[in-house]
Design a protein around this motif. Sequence first.
Motif, PDB file in Angstrom:
ATOM      1  N   PHE A  17       0.842  -1.201   0.000  1.00 19.21           N
ATOM      2  CA  PHE A  17       0.000   0.000   0.000  1.00 19.21           C
ATOM      3  C   PHE A  17       0.869   1.240   0.000  1.00 19.21           C
ATOM      4  O   PHE A  17       1.881   1.305   0.692  1.00 19.21           O
ATOM      5  CB  PHE A  17      -0.920   0.048   1.217  1.00 19.21           C
ATOM      6  N   GLN A  18       0.431   2.235  -0.787  1.00 22.78           N
ATOM      7  CA  GLN A  18       1.146   3.503  -0.817  1.00 22.78           C
ATOM      8  C   GLN A  18       0.207   4.608  -1.274  1.00 22.78           C
ATOM      9  O   GLN A  18      -0.634   4.409  -2.146  1.00 22.78           O
ATOM     10  CB  GLN A  18       2.328   3.421  -1.788  1.00 22.78           C
ATOM     11  N   ILE A  19       0.341   5.767  -0.654  1.00 22.18           N
ATOM     12  CA  ILE A  19      -0.383   6.953  -1.096  1.00 22.18           C
ATOM     13  C   ILE A  19       0.599   8.111  -1.114  1.00 22.18           C
ATOM     14  O   ILE A  19       1.448   8.232  -0.225  1.00 22.18           O
ATOM     15  CB  ILE A  19      -1.600   7.269  -0.183  1.00 22.18           C
ATOM     16  N   SER A  20       0.507   8.950  -2.131  1.00 24.37           N
ATOM     17  CA  SER A  20       1.384  10.117  -2.206  1.00 24.37           C
ATOM     18  C   SER A  20       0.603  11.291  -2.771  1.00 24.37           C
ATOM     19  O   SER A  20      -0.354  11.120  -3.531  1.00 24.37           O
ATOM     20  CB  SER A  20       2.605   9.830  -3.085  1.00 24.37           C
ATOM     21  N   ARG A  21       1.024  12.483  -2.353  1.00 21.45           N
ATOM     22  CA  ARG A  21       0.407  13.691  -2.871  1.00 21.45           C
ATOM     23  C   ARG A  21       1.163  14.146  -4.123  1.00 21.45           C
ATOM     24  O   ARG A  21       2.405  14.139  -4.144  1.00 21.45           O
ATOM     25  CB  ARG A  21       0.448  14.802  -1.821  1.00 21.45           C
ATOM     26  N   LEU A  22       0.439  14.521  -5.135  1.00 22.20           N
ATOM     27  CA  LEU A  22       1.030  15.056  -6.360  1.00 22.20           C
ATOM     28  C   LEU A  22       0.777  16.556  -6.375  1.00 22.20           C
ATOM     29  O   LEU A  22      -0.380  16.996  -6.343  1.00 22.20           O
ATOM     30  CB  LEU A  22       0.396  14.401  -7.585  1.00 22.20           C
ATOM     31  N   ASP A  23       1.843  17.342  -6.400  1.00 19.50           N
ATOM     32  CA  ASP A  23       1.724  18.802  -6.344  1.00 19.50           C
ATOM     33  C   ASP A  23       2.372  19.400  -7.592  1.00 19.50           C
ATOM     34  O   ASP A  23       3.559  19.736  -7.599  1.00 19.50           O
ATOM     35  CB  ASP A  23       2.390  19.341  -5.076  1.00 19.50           C
ATOM     36  N   ILE A  42      -6.273  10.405  -8.313  1.00 19.00           N
ATOM     37  CA  ILE A  42      -7.324  11.387  -8.072  1.00 19.00           C
ATOM     38  C   ILE A  42      -6.748  12.729  -8.492  1.00 19.00           C
ATOM     39  O   ILE A  42      -5.912  13.312  -7.803  1.00 19.00           O
ATOM     40  CB  ILE A  42      -7.762  11.389  -6.598  1.00 19.00           C
ATOM     41  N   ILE A  43      -7.171  13.211  -9.650  1.00 20.06           N
ATOM     42  CA  ILE A  43      -6.514  14.340 -10.292  1.00 20.06           C
ATOM     43  C   ILE A  43      -7.284  15.639 -10.047  1.00 20.06           C
ATOM     44  O   ILE A  43      -8.428  15.794 -10.489  1.00 20.06           O
ATOM     45  CB  ILE A  43      -6.375  14.093 -11.810  1.00 20.06           C
ATOM     46  N   HIS A  44      -6.647  16.559  -9.320  1.00 21.13           N
ATOM     47  CA  HIS A  44      -7.208  17.899  -9.157  1.00 21.13           C
ATOM     48  C   HIS A  44      -6.963  18.710 -10.428  1.00 21.13           C
ATOM     49  O   HIS A  44      -7.879  19.332 -10.958  1.00 21.13           O
ATOM     50  CB  HIS A  44      -6.549  18.607  -7.976  1.00 21.13           C
ATOM     51  N   GLU A  45      -5.715  18.712 -10.876  1.00 18.83           N
ATOM     52  CA  GLU A  45      -5.336  19.408 -12.102  1.00 18.83           C
ATOM     53  C   GLU A  45      -4.457  18.476 -12.924  1.00 18.83           C
ATOM     54  O   GLU A  45      -3.551  17.832 -12.389  1.00 18.83           O
ATOM     55  CB  GLU A  45      -4.562  20.696 -11.792  1.00 18.83           C
ATOM     56  N   GLY A  46      -4.719  18.410 -14.213  1.00 13.49           N
ATOM     57  CA  GLY A  46      -3.945  17.519 -15.071  1.00 13.49           C
ATOM     58  C   GLY A  46      -3.625  18.157 -16.410  1.00 13.49           C
ATOM     59  O   GLY A  46      -4.467  18.832 -16.999  1.00 13.49           O
ATOM     60  N   GLY A  83      -2.849  16.238  -7.135  1.00 13.86           N
ATOM     61  CA  GLY A  83      -3.879  15.402  -6.537  1.00 13.86           C
ATOM     62  C   GLY A  83      -3.254  14.313  -5.686  1.00 13.86           C
ATOM     63  O   GLY A  83      -2.329  14.568  -4.916  1.00 13.86           O
ATOM     64  N   PHE A  84      -3.736  13.086  -5.849  1.00 12.51           N
ATOM     65  CA  PHE A  84      -3.232  11.952  -5.079  1.00 12.51           C
ATOM     66  C   PHE A  84      -3.029  10.740  -5.978  1.00 12.51           C
ATOM     67  O   PHE A  84      -3.774  10.548  -6.944  1.00 12.51           O
ATOM     68  CB  PHE A  84      -4.218  11.572  -3.963  1.00 12.51           C
ATOM     69  N   GLU A  85      -2.030   9.944  -5.640  1.00 14.77           N
ATOM     70  CA  GLU A  85      -1.825   8.644  -6.270  1.00 14.77           C
ATOM     71  C   GLU A  85      -1.879   7.587  -5.183  1.00 14.77           C
ATOM     72  O   GLU A  85      -1.156   7.674  -4.188  1.00 14.77           O
ATOM     73  CB  GLU A  85      -0.479   8.576  -6.985  1.00 14.77           C
TER      74      GLU A  85
END
Length: 285
Positions: A17-23, A42-46, A83-85
Amino acid sequence: MLQIDTLILDREIKDSFQISRLDHSILNEGFSISVTYNRVFIIHEGAGSVIIDDKEFELQDKEILLISKGQMFSFSPQTKLSGFEISFGDCFWEKAPASASNCKLLLFNDAALHQRLSLHQNDFLELDPICEIVLKEYLSDDYPNKLDAMAAYLKILMIKLANLAPSFHEGIDDFDNQIFRKFLELVSTEYHQMHDVLYYAEKLLLTPRKLSDIAKKKSGKGAKEIIAGQIIAESKRLLQFSAKTIKEIAYELSFSTPEQFSHFFKKHTNTSPLDYRKIFVNIGR
């Protein structure tokens, strides 16, 4: 088309399991990844694009990308995401309460059905706090039952995402919706043995035409395509991650002969099972 010399296996992650924030992260890794962990972006901006198997998608703001075990993906040069991965393996999912299993089944058993989910602002308002909590738990010091807590949060996330899937857009109590969900559940448990639409239609007390109409309405694909998609997804997983021969895979999936399986696989992927497997033989060498 994926190049053999640019394909790598998914990196191993602790506890599956892994979660990371994409900024505004720049994703230009220069290679394609053979997925061993289910992934949710989970893409806020792409900005940019992603190729999943043989399909290319332009990335958009406020959307979800789902990539399941057995698929392959790569980002175009200078792709940027905020967002998040989230990545998780089967052994981690087993910690999640059983009541969430149907949601994971709907989203990931044939991920091509739900590869992208567009979100409204209100959807983000619901998902974001869950992701923040999971990230906080993931980054915290270890404590007894930490993995169980994260698995419970993942269950909540899967339920929320499943309710955003196209097959849920007309309301969870809609008759066709219920039929479609039952059909997906049947396919997920019986596709190894049963490939015919007639079998599933009779189980659901429908005609094959009615079942196909409902499937088309809910997913954009006919019942036959959905069954084939499940078989192909499992075929890819077996070819990538097992040492079974093509003959053994053919019989495991209830094809009469290896040749029949090879013809079916090539028809749906434009490559033979043998050539598909060869892509992975020299990975990492």
